[in-house]
Scaffold this motif. Structure first.
Motif, PDB file in Angstrom:
ATOM      1  N   PHE A   1       0.814  -1.208   0.000  1.00  0.00           N
ATOM      2  CA  PHE A   1       0.000   0.000   0.000  1.00  0.00           C
ATOM      3  C   PHE A   1       0.852   1.265   0.000  1.00  0.00           C
ATOM      4  O   PHE A   1       1.993   1.264   0.459  1.00  0.00           O
ATOM      5  CB  PHE A   1      -0.922  -0.004   1.223  1.00  0.00           C
ATOM      6  N   VAL A   2       0.246   2.339  -0.508  1.00  0.00           N
ATOM      7  CA  VAL A   2       0.868   3.665  -0.510  1.00  0.00           C
ATOM      8  C   VAL A   2      -0.153   4.656   0.052  1.00  0.00           C
ATOM      9  O   VAL A   2      -1.337   4.341   0.143  1.00  0.00           O
ATOM     10  CB  VAL A   2       1.290   4.087  -1.943  1.00  0.00           C
ATOM     11  N   PRO A   3       0.277   5.851   0.420  1.00  0.00           N
ATOM     12  CA  PRO A   3      -0.678   6.835   0.942  1.00  0.00           C
ATOM     13  C   PRO A   3      -1.760   7.177  -0.078  1.00  0.00           C
ATOM     14  O   PRO A   3      -1.527   7.191  -1.285  1.00  0.00           O
ATOM     15  CB  PRO A   3       0.207   8.056   1.237  1.00  0.00           C
ATOM     16  N   ILE A   4      -2.954   7.464   0.428  1.00  0.00           N
ATOM     17  CA  ILE A   4      -4.102   7.774  -0.420  1.00  0.00           C
ATOM     18  C   ILE A   4      -3.812   8.981  -1.318  1.00  0.00           C
ATOM     19  O   ILE A   4      -3.086   9.903  -0.926  1.00  0.00           O
ATOM     20  CB  ILE A   4      -5.348   8.024   0.465  1.00  0.00           C
ATOM     21  N   HIS A   5      -4.307   8.922  -2.531  1.00  0.00           N
ATOM     22  CA  HIS A   5      -4.177   9.950  -3.572  1.00  0.00           C
ATOM     23  C   HIS A   5      -2.803   9.968  -4.259  1.00  0.00           C
ATOM     24  O   HIS A   5      -2.643  10.658  -5.265  1.00  0.00           O
ATOM     25  CB  HIS A   5      -4.455  11.368  -3.033  1.00  0.00           C
ATOM     26  N   ASN A   6      -1.833   9.216  -3.757  1.00  0.00           N
ATOM     27  CA  ASN A   6      -0.485   9.258  -4.331  1.00  0.00           C
ATOM     28  C   ASN A   6      -0.361   8.199  -5.429  1.00  0.00           C
ATOM     29  O   ASN A   6       0.292   7.168  -5.260  1.00  0.00           O
ATOM     30  CB  ASN A   6       0.568   9.048  -3.242  1.00  0.00           C
ATOM     31  N   TRP A   7      -0.998   8.481  -6.572  1.00  0.00           N
ATOM     32  CA  TRP A   7      -0.999   7.492  -7.647  1.00  0.00           C
ATOM     33  C   TRP A   7       0.383   7.330  -8.284  1.00  0.00           C
ATOM     34  O   TRP A   7       0.714   6.267  -8.806  1.00  0.00           O
ATOM     35  CB  TRP A   7      -2.049   7.854  -8.704  1.00  0.00           C
ATOM     36  N   GLN A   8       1.210   8.378  -8.224  1.00  0.00           N
ATOM     37  CA  GLN A   8       2.570   8.244  -8.755  1.00  0.00           C
ATOM     38  C   GLN A   8       3.369   7.214  -7.957  1.00  0.00           C
ATOM     39  O   GLN A   8       4.051   6.356  -8.532  1.00  0.00           O
ATOM     40  CB  GLN A   8       3.296   9.590  -8.723  1.00  0.00           C
TER      41      GLN A   8
ATOM     42  N   ASN B   1       4.905   3.573  -9.099  1.00  0.00           N
ATOM     43  CA  ASN B   1       6.302   3.204  -8.860  1.00  0.00           C
ATOM     44  C   ASN B   1       6.406   1.883  -8.104  1.00  0.00           C
ATOM     45  O   ASN B   1       7.296   1.063  -8.379  1.00  0.00           O
ATOM     46  CB  ASN B   1       7.015   4.308  -8.076  1.00  0.00           C
ATOM     47  N   LEU B   2       5.504   1.664  -7.147  1.00  0.00           N
ATOM     48  CA  LEU B   2       5.496   0.408  -6.387  1.00  0.00           C
ATOM     49  C   LEU B   2       5.245  -0.779  -7.306  1.00  0.00           C
ATOM     50  O   LEU B   2       5.944  -1.806  -7.236  1.00  0.00           O
ATOM     51  CB  LEU B   2       4.420   0.477  -5.301  1.00  0.00           C
TER      52      LEU B   2
END
Length: 417
Positions: free
Chosen positions: A362-369, A373-374
């Motif tokens: 998971f990545v922080p919400i709204h951080n689609w970039q 990358n993940l």
């Protein structure tokens, strides 16, 4: 003498199907599970007007409840569809009396909370308090957060009427204290997923994190299919990503397209599929064309065949999601059952699903970039992705419909004696 059985007051709507009351297919499955655990099930829900159902942008498969194998042990209680303030005021007294009668007839009470205007589950709570009857509350999303995060979004402004926006604006400040008041006075709190549990559990002494799912043990990915999926990763086949759900603001479909575009720009060989329809479908298609990735994305629209949905998940390497509100979507559970790791925006619900065995990132919400990358990193490190797939299948083994409904029913019987 009080009759046996459970009274459920839920916001899920009845709809007339060939002159008989019906539910969507998943709610029908849930009714069957309730009937396995209680000798009598009284289901009280609003009846959606046909013009509203016909104009709904959400596709569903409806079936007549009378055709269910447990129909002889079900009692259906139609309630007014009263989400407009005048309708709610007009029908309040008669509906409260009806709910009072049903509360006195049933041994166990479980009410779903959803809002302020037209929320008969909340009115059932107030009625049970007057009658000094213990009740359980059920919540599957943090409603005041969902409304607050989407109220002034472009989708809401484009699709909702001015009256609807004003109603939400006026009732939103009331919703949080209202729900907390009802939860504090409940005997049992059943909160779906970690998002709901975190938000609501401090206000109920007997709170439990539960799940509402409709997969069976037979739906879990078999060893041969899991091995085949992992081998396809090891042999460097194109990366296959999918999502199943409504094309609506809260699901982040435009972020999803941007992730695919970013991955293509990074040179990732991929195929992406979204099953579902909704108000942002045309905008999603336009963005895919604008970014030059329409050939990489298959927008299949609404798919009613549950077997096809699960098969799609089994055949894809990653379940990519961009959920923006604190809800508890079943698609993440179905993905794990299908051996597809859940990769997307972080939330307590998503993290809780894989906390024991893994199978998510998971990545922080709204951080689609950062999300793109993940996934790009996982595409490069196929061994790590293979492990995520294996762990997703392990996590999925925790979830099957019969077990979760029995657990919920056992809790109700334990605390509402």
């Amino acid at each position: 003498m009080m009759k046996k059985g459970i009274l459920l007051v839920m916001p899920v709507p009845f709809r007339e199907v060939g002159g008989r009351l019906g539910f969507d297919d998943q709610t029908c499955e849930g009714l069957v599970r309730w009937a396995e655990n209680f000798e009598r099930v009284v289901m009280a829900c609003p009846v959606i007007p046909e013009d509203v159902a016909a104009n709904s942008e959400t596709s569903m498969t409806w079936q007549a409840i009378a055709d269910l194998p447990c129909a002889d042990r079900l009692e259906l209680v139609p309630l007014p569809y009263a989400y407009k303030i005048p309708d709610f005021i007009k029908t309040y007294k008669s509906t409260s009396q009806l709910l009072s009668n049903k509360i006195q007839e049933c041994e166990y009470l479980c009410f779903a909370l959803s809002g302020v205007i037209g929320d008969w589950g909340a009115i059932a709570c107030l009625t049970a308090m007057k009658l000094k009857r213990p009740y359980a509350v059920w919540a599957d999303r943090v409603e005041y957060e969902v409304i607050g995060r989407t109220l002034w979004k472009k989708e809401s402004l484009k699709k909702a009427s001015l009256k609807r926006l004003l109603k939400d604006f006026v009732t939103l400040p009331l919703l949080k204290p209202y729900q907390r008041y009802l939860i504090r006075r409940s005997r049992l709190g059943l909160f779906q997923g970690q998002d709901c549990y975190t938000a609501y559990s401090p206000f109920c002494q007997n709170s439990h994190c539960v799940y509402d799912i409709h997969t069976h043990k037979s739906d879990q990915i078999d060893a041969a299919s899991l091995d085949s999926k992992i081998k396809s990763i090891s042999s460097h086949e194109p990366l296959r990503l999918c999502y199943v759900g409504r094309v609506a603001e809260m699901k982040g479909p435009l972020d999803w397209v941007r992730v695919i575009h970013h991955l293509c720009q990074a040179g990732v060989n991929l195929q992406a599929t979204w099953l579902g329809d909704g108000p942002l479908l045309s905008e999603m298609k336009s963005l895919a064309v604008e970014l030059g990735v329409s050939e990489k994305i298959h927008l299949a629209g609404f798919v009613s065949d549950r077997t096809q949905i699960l098969e799609t998940m089994r055949n894809h390497h990653i379940f990519l999601f961009c959920h923006k509100t604190p809800e508890s979507p079943r698609c993440l559970v179905e993905s794990l059952v299908s051996g597809s790791p859940i990769i997307g925006y972080s939330s307590p619900y998503a993290e809780g699903l894989v906390s024991e065995f893994g199978g998510g990132a998971f990545v922080p919400i709204h951080n689609w970039q950062k999300l793109a990358n993940l996934i790009s990193e996982l595409n490069t490190d196929r061994e790590k992705l293979s492990k995520l797939i294996f762990n997703a299948a392990l996590s999925g083994q925790q979830f099957d419909e019969q077990s979760v409904f029995q657990n919920r029913s056992d809790l109700i019987k334990q605390y509402l004696k």
